[in-house]
Write a protein that holds these residues in place. Structure first.
Motif: not given
Length: 96
Positions: A28-30, A49-51, A72-78
């Motif tokens: 979803v974050v993508g 996008l690479a990140i 935690l990954v989507p939180v960090v990505a957002l």
């Protein structure tokens, strides 16, 4: 002996299920990363996008060993996306 093994398997199952929820949230974050192309210039969008892809690889690796950390990954990505777009807007003048 079998009861302890079954209880441990049950515990691992719900942890893995939450890890899969974390992967779904990362997808979803993508989508948000893709829509950031409305504000972010093309070259910077490729960087974002690479990140996101690197964080996807991290999430998949975490799913094997530490599935709860995948949440935690989507939180960090957002956070990276919001912080990066905000910083780009302030310093580089990115606007929609």
């Amino acid at each position: 002996m079998k009861e302890a093994s079954a209880a441990q398997g049950h515990t691992e199952a719900w942890k893995r299920a939450l890890g899969i929820v974390g992967l779904a949230a990362h997808l979803v974050v993508g989508y948000l990363y893709l829509t950031a192309g409305l504000v972010v210039p093309g070259a910077w969008l490729v960087v974002f996008l690479a990140i996101w892809v690197v964080l996807l690889v991290v999430a998949i690796r975490l799913l094997r060993d530490r599935p709860l950390w995948v949440l935690l990954v989507p939180v960090v990505a957002l956070g990276i996306l919001i912080g990066g777009v905000t910083l780009g807007g302030v310093l580089l003048g990115w606007t929609a």
